[in-house]
Enzyme design. Structure first.
Site, PDB file in Angstrom:
ATOM      1  N   ASP A 182      21.339 -39.003 -67.246  1.00  0.00           N
ATOM      2  CA  ASP A 182      21.345 -39.294 -68.771  1.00  0.00           C
ATOM      3  C   ASP A 182      22.405 -40.631 -69.865  1.00  0.00           C
ATOM      4  OD1 ASP A 182      20.387 -36.986 -69.420  1.00  0.00           O
ATOM      5  OD2 ASP A 182      21.925 -35.746 -69.726  1.00  0.00           O
ATOM      6  N   ARG A 213      13.772 -42.190 -69.194  1.00  0.00           N
ATOM      7  CA  ARG A 213      13.905 -41.133 -69.946  1.00  0.00           C
ATOM      8  C   ARG A 213      13.621 -42.289 -71.315  1.00  0.00           C
ATOM      9  NH1 ARG A 213      18.574 -37.255 -70.504  1.00  0.00           N
ATOM     10  NH2 ARG A 213      16.749 -36.312 -69.143  1.00  0.00           N
TER      11      ARG A 213
END
Ligand code: FDA
Length: 309
Positions: A133, A183
């Protein structure tokens, strides 16, 4: 104006250890269960089973961030390994997401890199994928540096890029050369205007540009609940004949279920981010900050919790 003040307050609270401790006393009665799959791996596994049955993939995240001691970092790393094992044992269609600050990035980069090597090679042995992340701007450069180091050694690791950061176009261009699995998200932290676009229109414009660029140069995980962005991405995918193996859509557990279902029905790959664990407060506050209307839902839960005491 009111929304932006509320957003700053919520994000500030999310970073406060004292508020986190207080919230834990109220537990899931605040309404965290809407966004967090549970406290334990087995609760999260049940949620992922249900998602898989509905044709959705998942990425499991054991919640935790900004740890400051080697002991806490080692515990987080152990939880990552256990999560990978649980995914394998249950035969789930899922991968792992994690935050480098939970693995000791704030202690020193070498610390987090050591844990990451162990986690990513453990995952590789079982054919599993690990996604890093992206956290606040203070950790961005170090996160990308560490990702590049890992990418030299492993294929099964990816990272997230935030469209609100002014630097992201340069980052995505550079990461394209590594055939990175990215992402792409709008960005969820409180950042200063010197590093991040303050206006939604500019964030959305860069988001679309990043999606288009990366769809033509690497694997793109398009992570948003914004239907207009999804539609723009779909039109580009259609026009450029981008094969289904080169992209997926991602959404957060508890958000955008209708859009998820439409995409599944259309035959696109859809992955749901499923967070679990005790350290849910910072994550929960970021979800509230994205949509201050959610605060009313917390207040309603609080009133109910008080009433039931
Ligand atoms: P936007 O905020 O414009 O919302 C579009 C619509 O989605 C809203 O109108 C509403 O209907 C719905 N919606 C959005 N948020 C909602 C909420 N909290 N509650 C209810 N409805 C909501 N960020 C980051 O900084 N680092 C990261 O690594 C990640 N990782 C990540 C993974 C995945 C799978 C997703 C989907 C998102 C992230 N994010 C993230 C969070 C991301 O940066 C962003 O904050 C949220 O996705 C919200 O932005 P949207 O793109 O959905 O658009």
């Amino acid at each position: 104006m009111f929304e932006s003040v509320m957003r700053r307050i919520l994000l500030g609270l999310g970073g406060s250890p004292a508020a986190g401790r207080l919230a834990r006393r109220y537990g899931f009665r605040l309404g965290a269960g809407r966004f967090v799959a549970g406290r334990t791996i087995s609760e999260a596994v049940s949620v992922v089973r249900r998602l898989n049955k509905a044709g959705k993939l998942a990425t499991l995240d054991h919640l935790g961030e900004f740890v400051t001691t080697p002991k806490e970092a080692a515990e987080s790393a152990e939880m990552c390994l256990q999560t990978l094992d649980a995914i394998k044992e249950a035969g789930l269609q899922a991968n792992l997401s994690l935050k480098l600050t939970s693995l000791g990035l704030d202690i020193d980069g070498g610390h987090a890199l050591g844990h990451m090597r162990r986690i990513v090679s453990h995952a590789a042995a079982a054919g599993q994928f690990v996604r890093i992340d992206m956290e606040d701007y203070a950790h961005c450069a170090q996160t990308l540096e560490l990702y590049r180091e890992l990418r030299r050694e492993y294929d099964n690791v990816g990272v997230a890029i935030q469209a609100y950061l002014r630097r992201s176009m340069d980052d995505v261009r550079a990461l394209g050369k590594l055939q990175a699995n990215l992402r792409l998200v709008k960005g969820a932290y409180k950042e200063s205007e010197s590093v991040a676009f303050p206006h939604k229109a500019d964030v959305d414009e860069q988001f679309i540009a990043l999606i288009r660029l990366h769809l033509t140069q690497g694997y793109a995980a398009i992570a948003t609940h914004d239907k207009a962005i999804v539609d723009t991405a779909l039109a580009y995918i259609h026009d450029r004949l981008i094969p289904k193996e080169r992209y997926e859509f991602q959404m957060l557990y508890g958000i955008g279920e209708e859009l998820q279902n439409v995409l599944v029905r259309q035959g696109h790959r859809v992955r749901i981010y499923v967070p679990f664990g005790e350290d849910w407060f910072g994550y929960f506050m970021r979800r509230l900050a994205e949509r201050p209307a959610n605060v009313w839902f917390v207040l309603k839960n609080l009133r109910r919790a008080r009433g039931s005491r």
